[in-house]
Design a protein around this motif. Structure first.
Motif, PDB file in Angstrom:
ATOM      1  N   TRP A  87       0.868  -1.162   0.000  1.00  0.00           N
ATOM      2  CA  TRP A  87       0.000   0.000   0.000  1.00  0.00           C
ATOM      3  C   TRP A  87       0.906   1.213   0.000  1.00  0.00           C
ATOM      4  O   TRP A  87       1.799   1.321   0.847  1.00  0.00           O
ATOM      5  N   LEU A 143      -0.632   5.529 -13.697  1.00  0.00           N
ATOM      6  CA  LEU A 143      -1.370   6.179 -12.622  1.00  0.00           C
ATOM      7  C   LEU A 143      -0.564   7.365 -12.129  1.00  0.00           C
ATOM      8  O   LEU A 143       0.559   7.204 -11.656  1.00  0.00           O
ATOM      9  N   LEU A 161       0.092  10.183  -9.460  1.00  0.00           N
ATOM     10  CA  LEU A 161      -0.151  10.329  -8.026  1.00  0.00           C
ATOM     11  C   LEU A 161       0.204  11.741  -7.600  1.00  0.00           C
ATOM     12  O   LEU A 161       1.294  12.242  -7.905  1.00  0.00           O
ATOM     13  N   ASP A 167      -2.802  10.952  -2.665  1.00  0.00           N
ATOM     14  CA  ASP A 167      -3.233   9.783  -3.440  1.00  0.00           C
ATOM     15  C   ASP A 167      -2.580   8.513  -2.911  1.00  0.00           C
ATOM     16  O   ASP A 167      -1.390   8.498  -2.602  1.00  0.00           O
ATOM     17  N   TYR A 168      -3.363   7.463  -2.846  1.00  0.00           N
ATOM     18  CA  TYR A 168      -2.819   6.172  -2.434  1.00  0.00           C
ATOM     19  C   TYR A 168      -3.310   5.097  -3.395  1.00  0.00           C
ATOM     20  O   TYR A 168      -4.318   5.280  -4.083  1.00  0.00           O
ATOM     21  N   VAL A 169      -2.568   4.008  -3.408  1.00  0.00           N
ATOM     22  CA  VAL A 169      -2.958   2.864  -4.228  1.00  0.00           C
ATOM     23  C   VAL A 169      -2.476   1.602  -3.534  1.00  0.00           C
ATOM     24  O   VAL A 169      -1.413   1.584  -2.913  1.00  0.00           O
ATOM     25  N   ASP A 170      -3.283   0.585  -3.598  1.00  0.00           N
ATOM     26  CA  ASP A 170      -2.980  -0.692  -2.966  1.00  0.00           C
ATOM     27  C   ASP A 170      -2.551  -1.647  -4.082  1.00  0.00           C
ATOM     28  O   ASP A 170      -3.384  -2.059  -4.897  1.00  0.00           O
ATOM     29  N   ASN A 208      -7.389  -1.028  -5.477  1.00  0.00           N
ATOM     30  CA  ASN A 208      -8.041  -0.031  -4.636  1.00  0.00           C
ATOM     31  C   ASN A 208      -7.181   1.230  -4.546  1.00  0.00           C
ATOM     32  O   ASN A 208      -6.018   1.181  -4.206  1.00  0.00           O
ATOM     33  N   LYS A 209      -7.783   2.386  -4.875  1.00  0.00           N
ATOM     34  CA  LYS A 209      -7.034   3.630  -4.786  1.00  0.00           C
ATOM     35  C   LYS A 209      -7.956   4.757  -4.344  1.00  0.00           C
ATOM     36  O   LYS A 209      -9.177   4.601  -4.339  1.00  0.00           O
ATOM     37  N   ASN A 221      -7.821   9.077  -2.392  1.00  0.00           N
ATOM     38  CA  ASN A 221      -7.024  10.183  -1.864  1.00  0.00           C
ATOM     39  C   ASN A 221      -7.355  10.373  -0.390  1.00  0.00           C
ATOM     40  O   ASN A 221      -8.527  10.428  -0.006  1.00  0.00           O
TER      41      ASN A 221
END
Lengths: 105, 105
Positions: A53, A71, A73, A77-80, B2-3, B5
């Protein structure tokens, strides 16, 4: 009790990306990464046994995935990223620090 | 994949603190918490079986520990709270959202 600030104590030079483990146990690792214009080596992908993550806290970056998707960012912003989802850091902002928080879990 | 902010999709009301799991596996949990003037119940402490790494991303808060110590947290501040280190949220900013990122690991 280990404490600090994610935006403080930035590296003085940016010849290399900086990885700093903030906490962890067993195979779980929480780390801060500071980049400045760095990207993954031109060849090859991150291909990890465990999910990661990741959140971008400052700066800007673009990830590329093996399926061709990208993507962007921006802060917050986050992404798993699932295990074995091949990815690379294609670009990070050249003129400011990009600060990442990564949790390998 | 899964993403999102961390600063977006804030709750519309603040009657309750909001907990949202962003990722996790087994007993590892990554969650966002949004507070606004909330604090722990007057009686009692958090006393957790696993360590919790927590970062404050927006707002302001004060933690109190069972040994009498307190810790002010401002944006970017993080602290790694060992298992069974009894603590409580004594105060969060009343006039703005306080956004936490917590990793139970």
């Amino acid at each position: 009790m280990n404490k600090g600030n994610l935006f403080a104590a930035l590296p003085e030079t940016f010849d290399e990306e900086t990885f700093e483990q903030l906490a962890g146990r067993g195979e779980v690792r929480i780390e801060r990464i500071v980049s400045r214009g760095h990207r993954s080596p031109h060849e090859g992908w991150y291909d990890q046994d465990r999910p990661e993550w990741v959140a971008l806290l400052a700066g800007e970056a673009r990830l590329r995935f093996d399926d061709g998707g990208t993507l962007m960012l921006r802060p917050g912003d986050y992404v798993d990223i699932p295990a074995h989802c091949r990815h690379r850091v294609e670009w990070t902002a050249p003129d400011t620090e990009t600060i990442w928080l990564a949790v390998h879990y």
